[in-house]
Design a protein around this motif. Structure first.
Motif, PDB file in Angstrom:
ATOM      1  N   VAL A   2      10.054  -2.017   4.474  1.00  0.00           N
ATOM      2  CA  VAL A   2       9.336  -0.931   5.137  1.00  0.00           C
ATOM      3  C   VAL A   2       7.988  -1.458   5.596  1.00  0.00           C
ATOM      4  N   GLU A   3       7.653  -1.210   6.845  1.00  0.00           N
ATOM      5  CA  GLU A   3       6.358  -1.648   7.356  1.00  0.00           C
ATOM      6  C   GLU A   3       5.248  -0.655   7.026  1.00  0.00           C
ATOM      7  N   LYS A   4       5.553   0.631   7.141  1.00  0.00           N
ATOM      8  CA  LYS A   4       4.527   1.641   6.952  1.00  0.00           C
ATOM      9  C   LYS A   4       5.156   2.938   6.465  1.00  0.00           C
ATOM     10  N   ILE A   5       4.482   3.602   5.548  1.00  0.00           N
ATOM     11  CA  ILE A   5       4.898   4.930   5.082  1.00  0.00           C
ATOM     12  C   ILE A   5       3.703   5.863   5.207  1.00  0.00           C
ATOM     13  N   GLU A   6       3.920   6.998   5.817  1.00  0.00           N
ATOM     14  CA  GLU A   6       2.843   7.946   6.039  1.00  0.00           C
ATOM     15  C   GLU A   6       2.316   8.523   4.718  1.00  0.00           C
ATOM     16  N   LYS A   7       1.007   8.720   4.660  1.00  0.00           N
ATOM     17  CA  LYS A   7       0.415   9.407   3.504  1.00  0.00           C
ATOM     18  C   LYS A   7       0.898  10.849   3.492  1.00  0.00           C
TER      19      LYS A   7
ATOM     20  N   TYR B 208       0.741   3.233  -0.135  1.00  0.00           N
ATOM     21  CA  TYR B 208       1.876   2.321  -0.032  1.00  0.00           C
ATOM     22  C   TYR B 208       1.372   0.890   0.051  1.00  0.00           C
ATOM     23  N   THR B 209       1.962   0.015  -0.755  1.00  0.00           N
ATOM     24  CA  THR B 209       1.604  -1.404  -0.755  1.00  0.00           C
ATOM     25  C   THR B 209       2.849  -2.215  -0.448  1.00  0.00           C
ATOM     26  N   SER B 210       2.821  -2.936   0.666  1.00  0.00           N
ATOM     27  CA  SER B 210       3.969  -3.749   1.044  1.00  0.00           C
ATOM     28  C   SER B 210       3.873  -5.122   0.396  1.00  0.00           C
ATOM     29  N   GLY B 211       5.039  -5.676   0.041  1.00  0.00           N
ATOM     30  CA  GLY B 211       5.099  -6.995  -0.575  1.00  0.00           C
ATOM     31  C   GLY B 211       5.872  -7.975   0.287  1.00  0.00           C
ATOM     32  N   ASP B 212       6.123  -9.161  -0.256  1.00  0.00           N
ATOM     33  CA  ASP B 212       6.860 -10.185   0.483  1.00  0.00           C
ATOM     34  C   ASP B 212       8.315  -9.795   0.680  1.00  0.00           C
ATOM     35  N   ASP B 213       8.870  -9.026  -0.251  1.00  0.00           N
ATOM     36  CA  ASP B 213      10.227  -8.518  -0.081  1.00  0.00           C
ATOM     37  C   ASP B 213      10.266  -7.076  -0.547  1.00  0.00           C
TER      38      ASP B 213
ATOM     39  N   VAL C 278       5.678  -1.147  -3.112  1.00  0.00           N
ATOM     40  CA  VAL C 278       5.527  -0.068  -4.091  1.00  0.00           C
ATOM     41  C   VAL C 278       4.765   1.104  -3.474  1.00  0.00           C
ATOM     42  N   CYS C 279       5.196   2.312  -3.835  1.00  0.00           N
ATOM     43  CA  CYS C 279       4.508   3.542  -3.443  1.00  0.00           C
ATOM     44  C   CYS C 279       3.901   4.208  -4.667  1.00  0.00           C
ATOM     45  N   ASP C 280       2.678   4.675  -4.534  1.00  0.00           N
ATOM     46  CA  ASP C 280       2.090   5.552  -5.544  1.00  0.00           C
ATOM     47  C   ASP C 280       2.285   6.988  -5.073  1.00  0.00           C
ATOM     48  N   VAL C 281       2.868   7.811  -5.934  1.00  0.00           N
ATOM     49  CA  VAL C 281       3.261   9.161  -5.545  1.00  0.00           C
ATOM     50  C   VAL C 281       2.594  10.187  -6.465  1.00  0.00           C
ATOM     51  N   THR C 282       2.002  11.210  -5.856  1.00  0.00           N
ATOM     52  CA  THR C 282       1.409  12.316  -6.614  1.00  0.00           C
ATOM     53  C   THR C 282       2.496  13.321  -6.970  1.00  0.00           C
ATOM     54  N   PRO C 283       2.703  13.617  -8.254  1.00  0.00           N
ATOM     55  CA  PRO C 283       3.760  14.567  -8.645  1.00  0.00           C
ATOM     56  C   PRO C 283       3.505  15.959  -8.078  1.00  0.00           C
ATOM     57  N   SER C 284       4.581  16.648  -7.760  1.00  0.00           N
ATOM     58  CA  SER C 284       4.470  18.038  -7.309  1.00  0.00           C
ATOM     59  C   SER C 284       4.321  18.985  -8.486  1.00  0.00           C
TER      60      SER C 284
ATOM     61  N   PRO D 262      16.785   7.508  -8.777  1.00  0.00           N
ATOM     62  CA  PRO D 262      16.933   7.219  -7.340  1.00  0.00           C
ATOM     63  C   PRO D 262      16.250   8.301  -6.503  1.00  0.00           C
ATOM     64  N   VAL D 263      15.400   7.885  -5.582  1.00  0.00           N
ATOM     65  CA  VAL D 263      14.658   8.836  -4.761  1.00  0.00           C
ATOM     66  C   VAL D 263      14.752   8.451  -3.287  1.00  0.00           C
ATOM     67  N   MET D 264      14.309   9.369  -2.451  1.00  0.00           N
ATOM     68  CA  MET D 264      14.303   9.161  -1.010  1.00  0.00           C
ATOM     69  C   MET D 264      12.953   9.616  -0.466  1.00  0.00           C
ATOM     70  N   ILE D 265      12.355   8.803   0.399  1.00  0.00           N
ATOM     71  CA  ILE D 265      11.060   9.104   0.989  1.00  0.00           C
ATOM     72  C   ILE D 265      11.268   9.542   2.432  1.00  0.00           C
ATOM     73  N   LEU D 266      10.754  10.725   2.771  1.00  0.00           N
ATOM     74  CA  LEU D 266      10.898  11.282   4.118  1.00  0.00           C
ATOM     75  C   LEU D 266       9.584  11.067   4.858  1.00  0.00           C
ATOM     76  N   SER D 267       9.521   9.987   5.637  1.00  0.00           N
ATOM     77  CA  SER D 267       8.309   9.619   6.363  1.00  0.00           C
ATOM     78  C   SER D 267       8.556   9.794   7.857  1.00  0.00           C
ATOM     79  N   GLY D 268       8.044  10.893   8.411  1.00  0.00           N
ATOM     80  CA  GLY D 268       8.327  11.184   9.818  1.00  0.00           C
ATOM     81  C   GLY D 268       9.811  11.434  10.008  1.00  0.00           C
ATOM     82  N   GLU D 269      10.416  10.696  10.922  1.00  0.00           N
ATOM     83  CA  GLU D 269      11.854  10.807  11.163  1.00  0.00           C
ATOM     84  C   GLU D 269      12.639   9.775  10.368  1.00  0.00           C
TER      85      GLU D 269
END
Length: 288
Positions: A222-227, A254-259, A264-270, A190-197
């Motif tokens: 989600v409509e949009k997630i910041e790079k 970030y690729t948005s789907g019908d639901d 899906v998000c592609d994430v670069t590991p830290s 389980p993860v959390m994405i911090l996109s802006g506020e």
């Protein structure tokens, strides 16, 4: 008489020719000898003098001026680096002061709300990677902490860059850690994405060994997630699992789907999974 004079004159011309040819041959021999012999001491001294004059009059000044420019550029780089370090130290001092203020306020709020611990509070137990099989290089490592040190299955393991995996098998003095880079991961994190506020929740499904990216499925629309939005653990895995707020990586795309389940998000590991040495096992404060 005339005949004898002509013969004498003819003989004189022949002697001149012989003398001239002889002189030419001698001169040619001398020149050949001079050019083919080794240089004398005087000639060597003369050549060395010319070479030294060439170096000290032409080459040395050029090298000196070039060195001055290089030293100037080096000093300029050092000055710029020192300026950046000073700025970072100033920011660190401000952040330390602000952190102390926020910590005091947080303790006051916990006392008012009668809360002992928060989901983001945890302690770490430092250890080392003691084994890493070449055949399972991307899948798991072994650390030298086990049950005797309070390690349990499901605990998060981190290094200085972020989360590297979870404990999946524990013996008395060692534990096996399944890496987040494993393509055969059996559980979703389980993860959390911090996109802006905004904060969005999702599940880390797997790691693509070809693209070196995590794939995260969103759990809400989600409509949009910041790079470059930060991805951290959400702390919703349950008792004994990863606490909230451990860095996972940054959003690449970030690729948005019908639901929600198709977004899906592609994430670069830290974390650099090729270099795992000093690590730590994370334990929630309220589970000690």
């Amino acid at each position: 008489m005339i005949s004898l004079y002509r013969k004498g004159n003819k003989w004189t011309k022949q002697k001149r020719r012989i003398v001239i040819i002889t002189v030419i041959l001698v001169l040619f021999s001398v020149l050949t000898l001079v050019t083919s012999r080794s240089a004398s001491n005087i000639e060597i001294i003369f050549k060395d003098t010319i070479a030294n004059l060439e170096y000290y009059i032409i080459k040395a000044p050029i090298q000196y001026v070039t060195g001055l420019f290089e030293e100037y550029n080096d000093l300029k780089d050092v000055y710029e680096e020192n300026a950046k370090l000073k700025e970072q130290l100033d920011n660190l001092a401000r952040e330390s002061a602000m952190n102390e203020v926020l910590t005091n306020e947080l303790n006051d709020l916990k006392e008012i709300m009668d809360i002992d611990h928060l989901p983001t509070e945890y302690q770490v137990k430092y250890t080392n990677v003691i084994a890493r099989d070449a055949q399972n290089w991307n899948n798991q490592v072994t650390i030298n902490l086990g049950k005797l040190s309070g390690v349990q299955e499901g605990m998060a393991v981190v290094n200085a860059q972020g989360m590297i995996g979870t404990v999946t098998n524990v013996s008395e003095i060692s534990s096996t850690v399944s890496l987040l880079s494993s393509e055969s991961a059996k559980s979703q994190l389980p993860v959390m994405i911090l996109s802006g506020e905004e904060q969005y929740y999702g599940l880390l499904n797997h790691y693509d060994i070809n693209t070196h990216k995590y794939s995260i499925t969103l759990l809400s629309d989600v409509e949009k997630i910041e790079k470059d939005a930060k991805v951290v653990t959400s702390g919703l895995g349950g008792v004994g699992k990863s606490p909230k707020g451990i860095l996972i990586g940054t959003v690449e795309s970030y690729t948005s789907g019908d639901d929600a389940t198709e977004s899906v998000c592609d994430v670069t590991p830290s974390v650099d999974f090729n270099s795992l040495n000093d690590v730590a096992v994370v334990q929630r404060v309220n589970e000690q």
